[in-house]
Design a protein around this motif. Sequence first.
Motif, PDB file in Angstrom:
ATOM      1  N   MET A   1       0.838  -1.195   0.000  1.00 28.89           N
ATOM      2  CA  MET A   1       0.000   0.000   0.000  1.00 28.89           C
ATOM      3  C   MET A   1       0.873   1.244   0.000  1.00 28.89           C
ATOM      4  SD  MET A   1      -2.796   1.288   2.822  1.00 28.89           S
ATOM      5  CE  MET A   1      -3.913  -0.062   2.458  1.00 28.89           C
ATOM      6  N   ALA A   2       0.568   2.189  -0.865  1.00 26.63           N
ATOM      7  CA  ALA A   2       1.367   3.410  -0.957  1.00 26.63           C
ATOM      8  C   ALA A   2       1.010   4.377   0.173  1.00 26.63           C
ATOM      9  CB  ALA A   2       1.139   4.085  -2.295  1.00 26.63           C
ATOM     10  N   ILE A   3       2.013   5.064   0.670  1.00 26.50           N
ATOM     11  CA  ILE A   3       1.782   6.113   1.661  1.00 26.50           C
ATOM     12  C   ILE A   3       1.168   7.325   0.977  1.00 26.50           C
ATOM     13  CG2 ILE A   3       2.926   7.741   3.225  1.00 26.50           C
ATOM     14  CD1 ILE A   3       4.997   5.593   3.804  1.00 26.50           C
ATOM     15  N   ALA A   4       0.244   7.971   1.667  1.00 24.45           N
ATOM     16  CA  ALA A   4      -0.386   9.196   1.159  1.00 24.45           C
ATOM     17  C   ALA A   4      -0.511  10.202   2.287  1.00 24.45           C
ATOM     18  CB  ALA A   4      -1.759   8.901   0.562  1.00 24.45           C
ATOM     19  N   PHE A   5      -0.472  11.464   1.914  1.00 27.40           N
ATOM     20  CA  PHE A   5      -0.634  12.555   2.886  1.00 27.40           C
ATOM     21  C   PHE A   5      -2.109  12.747   3.195  1.00 27.40           C
ATOM     22  CE2 PHE A   5      -1.480  17.118   3.544  1.00 27.40           C
ATOM     23  CZ  PHE A   5      -0.735  17.324   4.697  1.00 27.40           C
ATOM     24  N   ASP A   6      -2.433  12.883   4.480  1.00 23.29           N
ATOM     25  CA  ASP A   6      -3.806  13.142   4.913  1.00 23.29           C
ATOM     26  C   ASP A   6      -3.984  14.613   5.274  1.00 23.29           C
ATOM     27  OD1 ASP A   6      -6.511  12.457   5.729  1.00 23.29           O
ATOM     28  OD2 ASP A   6      -5.799  12.646   7.794  1.00 23.29           O
ATOM     29  N   THR A  23      -8.104  17.553  12.199  1.00 21.19           N
ATOM     30  CA  THR A  23      -9.090  16.719  11.512  1.00 21.19           C
ATOM     31  C   THR A  23      -8.384  15.584  10.790  1.00 21.19           C
ATOM     32  OG1 THR A  23     -10.586  18.586  11.215  1.00 21.19           O
ATOM     33  CG2 THR A  23     -10.931  16.675   9.795  1.00 21.19           C
ATOM     34  N   ILE A  24      -8.739  14.355  11.150  1.00 19.05           N
ATOM     35  CA  ILE A  24      -8.127  13.165  10.580  1.00 19.05           C
ATOM     36  C   ILE A  24      -9.085  12.500   9.602  1.00 19.05           C
ATOM     37  CG2 ILE A  24      -8.913  11.636  12.452  1.00 19.05           C
ATOM     38  CD1 ILE A  24      -6.172  10.221  12.242  1.00 19.05           C
ATOM     39  N   GLY A  25      -8.532  11.975   8.517  1.00 16.74           N
ATOM     40  CA  GLY A  25      -9.349  11.312   7.509  1.00 16.74           C
ATOM     41  C   GLY A  25      -9.596   9.849   7.845  1.00 16.74           C
ATOM     42  N   SER A  26     -10.203   9.141   6.888  1.00 15.54           N
ATOM     43  CA  SER A  26     -10.663   7.777   7.138  1.00 15.54           C
ATOM     44  C   SER A  26      -9.815   6.713   6.459  1.00 15.54           C
ATOM     45  CB  SER A  26     -12.112   7.628   6.677  1.00 15.54           C
ATOM     46  OG  SER A  26     -12.213   7.949   5.291  1.00 15.54           O
ATOM     47  N   GLY A  27      -8.615   7.050   6.032  1.00  9.38           N
ATOM     48  CA  GLY A  27      -7.765   6.058   5.387  1.00  9.38           C
ATOM     49  C   GLY A  27      -7.354   4.948   6.336  1.00  9.38           C
ATOM     50  N   SER A  28      -6.673   3.952   5.794  1.00  8.54           N
ATOM     51  CA  SER A  28      -6.222   2.824   6.603  1.00  8.54           C
ATOM     52  C   SER A  28      -4.732   2.940   6.892  1.00  8.54           C
ATOM     53  CB  SER A  28      -6.512   1.503   5.877  1.00  8.54           C
ATOM     54  OG  SER A  28      -5.841   1.458   4.634  1.00  8.54           O
ATOM     55  N   ASP A  29      -4.269   2.190   7.882  1.00 12.79           N
ATOM     56  CA  ASP A  29      -2.859   2.173   8.275  1.00 12.79           C
ATOM     57  C   ASP A  29      -2.313   3.586   8.482  1.00 12.79           C
ATOM     58  OD1 ASP A  29      -2.404  -0.678   8.253  1.00 12.79           O
ATOM     59  OD2 ASP A  29      -2.563  -0.569   6.077  1.00 12.79           O
ATOM     60  N   ARG A  30      -3.017   4.346   9.296  1.00 13.82           N
ATOM     61  CA  ARG A  30      -2.636   5.737   9.533  1.00 13.82           C
ATOM     62  C   ARG A  30      -1.562   5.836  10.622  1.00 13.82           C
ATOM     63  NH1 ARG A  30      -8.484   7.813  11.094  1.00 13.82           N
ATOM     64  NH2 ARG A  30      -8.226   5.873  12.283  1.00 13.82           N
ATOM     65  N   ILE A  31      -0.791   6.891  10.545  1.00 13.78           N
ATOM     66  CA  ILE A  31       0.131   7.269  11.608  1.00 13.78           C
ATOM     67  C   ILE A  31       0.030   8.772  11.790  1.00 13.78           C
ATOM     68  CG2 ILE A  31       2.111   7.462  10.035  1.00 13.78           C
ATOM     69  CD1 ILE A  31       3.903   6.583  12.390  1.00 13.78           C
ATOM     70  N   THR A 108       0.958  15.814  11.746  1.00  8.85           N
ATOM     71  CA  THR A 108       0.836  15.350  10.364  1.00  8.85           C
ATOM     72  C   THR A 108       0.376  13.903  10.374  1.00  8.85           C
ATOM     73  OG1 THR A 108       2.538  16.837   9.492  1.00  8.85           O
ATOM     74  CG2 THR A 108       2.108  14.822   8.244  1.00  8.85           C
ATOM     75  N   VAL A 109      -0.647  13.602   9.586  1.00  8.17           N
ATOM     76  CA  VAL A 109      -1.147  12.228   9.471  1.00  8.17           C
ATOM     77  C   VAL A 109      -0.866  11.716   8.069  1.00  8.17           C
ATOM     78  CG1 VAL A 109      -3.193  10.755   9.504  1.00  8.17           C
ATOM     79  CG2 VAL A 109      -2.903  12.518  11.262  1.00  8.17           C
ATOM     80  N   LEU A 110      -0.306  10.523   8.013  1.00  8.78           N
ATOM     81  CA  LEU A 110      -0.106   9.793   6.766  1.00  8.78           C
ATOM     82  C   LEU A 110      -0.952   8.536   6.792  1.00  8.78           C
ATOM     83  CD1 LEU A 110       3.807   9.925   6.513  1.00  8.78           C
ATOM     84  CD2 LEU A 110       2.171  11.536   5.505  1.00  8.78           C
ATOM     85  N   THR A 111      -1.399   8.100   5.626  1.00  7.22           N
ATOM     86  CA  THR A 111      -2.085   6.810   5.499  1.00  7.22           C
ATOM     87  C   THR A 111      -1.167   5.841   4.759  1.00  7.22           C
ATOM     88  OG1 THR A 111      -3.140   7.405   3.390  1.00  7.22           O
ATOM     89  CG2 THR A 111      -4.332   7.961   5.421  1.00  7.22           C
ATOM     90  N   GLY A 112      -1.487   4.557   4.866  1.00  5.91           N
ATOM     91  CA  GLY A 112      -0.675   3.547   4.199  1.00  5.91           C
ATOM     92  C   GLY A 112       0.683   3.342   4.831  1.00  5.91           C
ATOM     93  N   ALA A 113       0.791   3.635   6.124  1.00  6.33           N
ATOM     94  CA  ALA A 113       2.082   3.594   6.822  1.00  6.33           C
ATOM     95  C   ALA A 113       2.281   2.272   7.559  1.00  6.33           C
ATOM     96  CB  ALA A 113       2.173   4.744   7.813  1.00  6.33           C
TER      97      ALA A 113
END
Length: 221
Positions: A1-6, A23-31, A108-113
């Motif tokens: 899964m690619a990392i993406a900026f939230d 405000t945090i989004g609903s992606g998966s594997d967040r950090i 900072t929140v990233l998804t796909g991490a």
Amino acid sequence: MAIAFDATTGAQDSDNSVTFAHTIGSGSDRIALIMITGTGPTNASITLSTVTYNGVAATSLLNTRLNLGTFHLYAIFYVLEANLPSAGTYNVVCTGGSGQYTIDASCTVLTGAFQGAPTSASSTAGGVDFISTNISTTENDSWLVDVLYAYYGLDDPTNPDAGQTGRIETRDFEIHASSTKPVPTAGSSAMGWQNGNANNWSTILHAIVAVKPAGGGGGGP
């Protein structure tokens, strides 16, 4: 899964604590990466006592205090998916010691991490108009997130190096800034900042977090 900026948000306060909504989004594997800088008259005044998101304690990755005449702090905390809330807006709370002059923080929140501890690197400088810090990654498509603390030069523009995307900047007695950088190929990489007017900052603190993508192997990013 690619990392993406939230998302990135932040705030500063001329006291010993700072609270802001993120405000945090609903992606998966967040950090969630919480970056903190500050200054105070004593070591005790810049000792962090609380770092939380949505009331959940964040894990310390880097927490450095330096006596450079005035005491300076730069720290990185993180929260993984298992302890993050569903999509919505929640408070980040960072509290230092009594008498702290300023405290600045960003999240900072990233998804796909990768759901494990990231790695970090840091460096310091003074009396120059730039700083650069190196870090190594072992997984392709990792991401870097950094935090800059620059003391004085408050009227000067602050420019991230090429390849970085500036995400936030706050100013009080000092500058707090953060950026992100994707790293397609594993190996040595760097992040840095320049004073846009080529004026020297009296104190510069810089730290980087390396986050590898979900599914990456164990060990460092």
